[in-house]
Design a protein around this motif. Sequence first.
Motif, mmCIF file in Angstrom:
data_model
loop_
_atom_site.group_PDB
_atom_site.id
_atom_site.type_symbol
_atom_site.label_atom_id
_atom_site.label_comp_id
_atom_site.label_asym_id
_atom_site.label_seq_id
_atom_site.Cartn_x
_atom_site.Cartn_y
_atom_site.Cartn_z
ATOM 1 N N ALA A 196 0.863 -1.193 0.000
ATOM 2 C CA ALA A 196 0.000 0.000 0.000
ATOM 3 C C ALA A 196 0.893 1.234 0.000
ATOM 4 C CB ALA A 196 -0.943 -0.012 1.190
ATOM 5 N N GLY A 197 1.743 1.323 -1.018
ATOM 6 C CA GLY A 197 2.571 2.511 -1.216
ATOM 7 C C GLY A 197 1.872 3.416 -2.216
ATOM 8 N N LEU A 198 2.676 4.051 -3.082
ATOM 9 C CA LEU A 198 2.150 5.040 -4.019
ATOM 10 C C LEU A 198 1.009 4.475 -4.877
ATOM 11 C CD1 LEU A 198 2.807 7.928 -5.077
ATOM 12 C CD2 LEU A 198 4.276 6.835 -6.771
ATOM 13 N N ILE A 199 1.284 3.420 -5.623
ATOM 14 C CA ILE A 199 0.248 2.913 -6.544
ATOM 15 C C ILE A 199 -0.714 1.964 -5.822
ATOM 16 C CG2 ILE A 199 1.507 0.917 -7.479
ATOM 17 C CD1 ILE A 199 -0.580 3.362 -9.582
ATOM 18 N N GLY A 200 -0.218 1.269 -4.788
ATOM 19 C CA GLY A 200 -1.094 0.358 -4.033
ATOM 20 C C GLY A 200 -2.289 1.100 -3.441
ATOM 21 N N ARG A 201 -2.050 2.304 -2.938
ATOM 22 C CA ARG A 201 -3.164 3.081 -2.354
ATOM 23 C C ARG A 201 -4.175 3.468 -3.423
ATOM 24 N NH1 ARG A 201 -1.241 6.255 2.814
ATOM 25 N NH2 ARG A 201 0.249 4.705 3.528
ATOM 26 N N GLU A 202 -3.677 3.727 -4.632
ATOM 27 C CA GLU A 202 -4.612 4.038 -5.728
ATOM 28 C C GLU A 202 -5.453 2.802 -6.041
ATOM 29 O OE1 GLU A 202 -4.967 7.026 -6.672
ATOM 30 O OE2 GLU A 202 -3.121 7.944 -5.944
ATOM 31 N N HIS A 203 -4.797 1.638 -6.073
ATOM 32 C CA HIS A 203 -5.572 0.403 -6.298
ATOM 33 C C HIS A 203 -6.630 0.254 -5.202
ATOM 34 C CE1 HIS A 203 -3.531 -1.339 -9.722
ATOM 35 N NE2 HIS A 203 -2.349 -1.203 -9.153
ATOM 36 N N ALA A 204 -6.236 0.522 -3.964
ATOM 37 C CA ALA A 204 -7.185 0.383 -2.847
ATOM 38 C C ALA A 204 -8.387 1.297 -3.060
ATOM 39 C CB ALA A 204 -6.488 0.717 -1.530
ATOM 40 N N ARG A 205 -8.125 2.529 -3.518
ATOM 41 C CA ARG A 205 -9.230 3.485 -3.722
ATOM 42 C C ARG A 205 -10.122 3.040 -4.869
ATOM 43 N NH1 ARG A 205 -4.803 7.335 -2.848
ATOM 44 N NH2 ARG A 205 -4.909 7.879 -0.639
ATOM 45 N N PHE A 206 -9.513 2.552 -5.942
ATOM 46 C CA PHE A 206 -10.345 2.098 -7.074
ATOM 47 C C PHE A 206 -11.185 0.877 -6.672
ATOM 48 C CE2 PHE A 206 -7.113 4.392 -9.729
ATOM 49 C CZ PHE A 206 -8.004 5.312 -10.264
ATOM 50 N N HIS A 257 -12.978 11.893 -28.593
ATOM 51 C CA HIS A 257 -12.263 11.636 -27.336
ATOM 52 C C HIS A 257 -13.147 10.876 -26.369
ATOM 53 C CE1 HIS A 257 -8.649 13.847 -27.824
ATOM 54 N NE2 HIS A 257 -9.252 14.976 -28.057
ATOM 55 N N ASP A 258 -12.550 10.005 -25.603
ATOM 56 C CA ASP A 258 -13.258 9.366 -24.489
ATOM 57 C C ASP A 258 -12.234 9.241 -23.366
ATOM 58 O OD1 ASP A 258 -14.446 7.740 -22.639
ATOM 59 O OD2 ASP A 258 -15.261 6.326 -24.098
ATOM 60 N N HIS A 259 -12.423 10.029 -22.310
ATOM 61 C CA HIS A 259 -11.444 10.053 -21.225
ATOM 62 C C HIS A 259 -11.847 9.160 -20.064
ATOM 63 C CE1 HIS A 259 -9.741 14.175 -22.677
ATOM 64 N NE2 HIS A 259 -9.251 13.146 -23.327
ATOM 65 N N ALA A 260 -12.703 8.175 -20.310
ATOM 66 C CA ALA A 260 -13.068 7.239 -19.232
ATOM 67 C C ALA A 260 -11.779 6.682 -18.625
ATOM 68 C CB ALA A 260 -13.926 6.111 -19.795
ATOM 69 N N SER A 261 -11.737 6.573 -17.312
ATOM 70 C CA SER A 261 -10.482 6.242 -16.625
ATOM 71 C C SER A 261 -9.941 4.873 -17.029
ATOM 72 C CB SER A 261 -10.712 6.257 -15.113
ATOM 73 O OG SER A 261 -9.629 5.619 -14.467
ATOM 74 N N CYS A 262 -8.697 4.877 -17.478
ATOM 75 C CA CYS A 262 -8.073 3.593 -17.838
ATOM 76 C C CYS A 262 -7.850 2.741 -16.592
ATOM 77 C CB CYS A 262 -6.783 3.822 -18.604
ATOM 78 S SG CYS A 262 -5.558 4.791 -17.747
ATOM 79 N N TYR A 263 -7.715 3.368 -15.436
ATOM 80 C CA TYR A 263 -7.498 2.594 -14.203
ATOM 81 C C TYR A 263 -8.781 1.856 -13.803
ATOM 82 C CZ TYR A 263 -3.072 5.022 -13.634
ATOM 83 O OH TYR A 263 -1.809 5.492 -13.831
ATOM 84 N N VAL A 264 -9.928 2.528 -13.955
ATOM 85 C CA VAL A 264 -11.199 1.864 -13.640
ATOM 86 C C VAL A 264 -11.434 0.731 -14.632
ATOM 87 C CG1 VAL A 264 -13.700 2.179 -13.520
ATOM 88 C CG2 VAL A 264 -12.185 3.929 -12.575
ATOM 89 N N ARG A 265 -11.154 0.986 -15.899
ATOM 90 C CA ARG A 265 -11.360 -0.045 -16.917
ATOM 91 C C ARG A 265 -10.377 -1.206 -16.730
ATOM 92 N NH1 ARG A 265 -13.866 1.724 -21.945
ATOM 93 N NH2 ARG A 265 -12.211 0.620 -23.028
#
Length: 350
Positions: free
Chosen positions: A11-21, A291-299
């Motif tokens: 749960a560092g920089l990117i891990g916390r983002e994964h947790a939020r998603f 354009h479609d800016h739907a989040s690549c992280y959510v997808r």
Amino acid sequence: MDRVRIGLFGAGLIGREHARFITAHPRAELAAIADIGPAAAGFASELGVPFYSDYRALLAEARLDAVIVALPNALHLAAGQAVIGAGLPLFMEKPVADTITAAQALVAAGTAADIPIQVGHHRRHAPDIQRARATIAEGQLGRILAVNGMWMAKKPRDYFDVAWRREAGGGPMLINLIHDIDLLRYLCGDIESVQAMSANSARGFAVEDTVVVLMRFASGALGTFTLSDAVPSPYGWDTAACQALYLAHQPGDCFFIGGEKATLSVPSMDLWRHEGDGDWRHPLTRTHLAHDHASCYVRQLDNFLAVVRGEAKPLVDGADGMMALATVAAIEEAARTGARVAPAQMLARG
Ligand SMILES: NC(=O)c1ccc[n+]([C@@H]2O[C@H](COP(=O)([O-])OP(=O)(O)OC[C@H]3O[C@@H](n4cnc5c(N)ncnc54)[C@H](O)[C@@H]3O)[C@@H](O)[C@H]2O)c1
């Protein structure tokens, strides 16, 4: 499976983002976090999620459907093998492993156990990138001949307070360029060989800050790529696509993909060609693809949930992660030796 229960390692920089998603997703549940740091324990308690200081204990005790590994690169192989050993689908942050030998071992373990491995090259999940790939595949550009790409951004001074980021292997080739290489492979096919130069003149650390690459694609197309993490600029996918989690946004371009019939600018998604399929004597026309800016992280998470449910394959699998790693290894070798290097040579060497 109502909600997919995910264990998070790191749960560092990117891990916390994964947790939020995960926690924001209606079909996912963050089952537990493993990390050795006290700050991560606090983060887990803020989220009300069980915390383990040992990911093996998490694997043994938590009821899980899948695991996301967001640990330092050198831990990817051991953690990935533990997840595969537990029979759980694996999402591995990029690079898939820290060395080609480790990547080969991880991919082989997944194949032997029939466990899917998804790798965190998130950009492929961006709708505009998928549109660009479809546009190329439909033949709207004709045969691809010339490709030009850039990633230039200025990292903060304190980014380099962390020792490994000043050492060889901790630089923008493995951290940033590997994403561009994955995208170029996704859009234009395999890169057959590379030549490269690198420099560390901006900061003088052992690690590179600037790299220029010449590429020959397996299709015969030629490409160039310029990378620097010491240059303020809007010319990099994260910034230009307005998809980044921690970089400023400024719409623009970072890839120019030139074919016999047209050039596609990405991510502005402008298709340039001469009127009447003519040549430089005829006016250029610009067709703007939506354009479609739907989040690549959510997808990306949507894809992983579908993989866990057995409804889809990873858009970026372990073999893709390994090829991106092998291509970056070839670039490192080419910059060090001055030779032209094939990713296949790096894979054969292991
Ligand atoms: N896809 C992306 O956009 C993206 C962005 C950043 C990082 N990454 C990748 O994600 C991974 C993590 O990078 P980061 O920047 O989040 O690193 P980080 O250092 O911020 O986080 C890593 C976490 O792992 C924990 N950790 C270290 N050893 C551990 C162990 N033995 N057991 C449990 N936890 C341990 C650390 O305490 C830390 O919290 C790297 O592979 C990196 O390349 C991907």
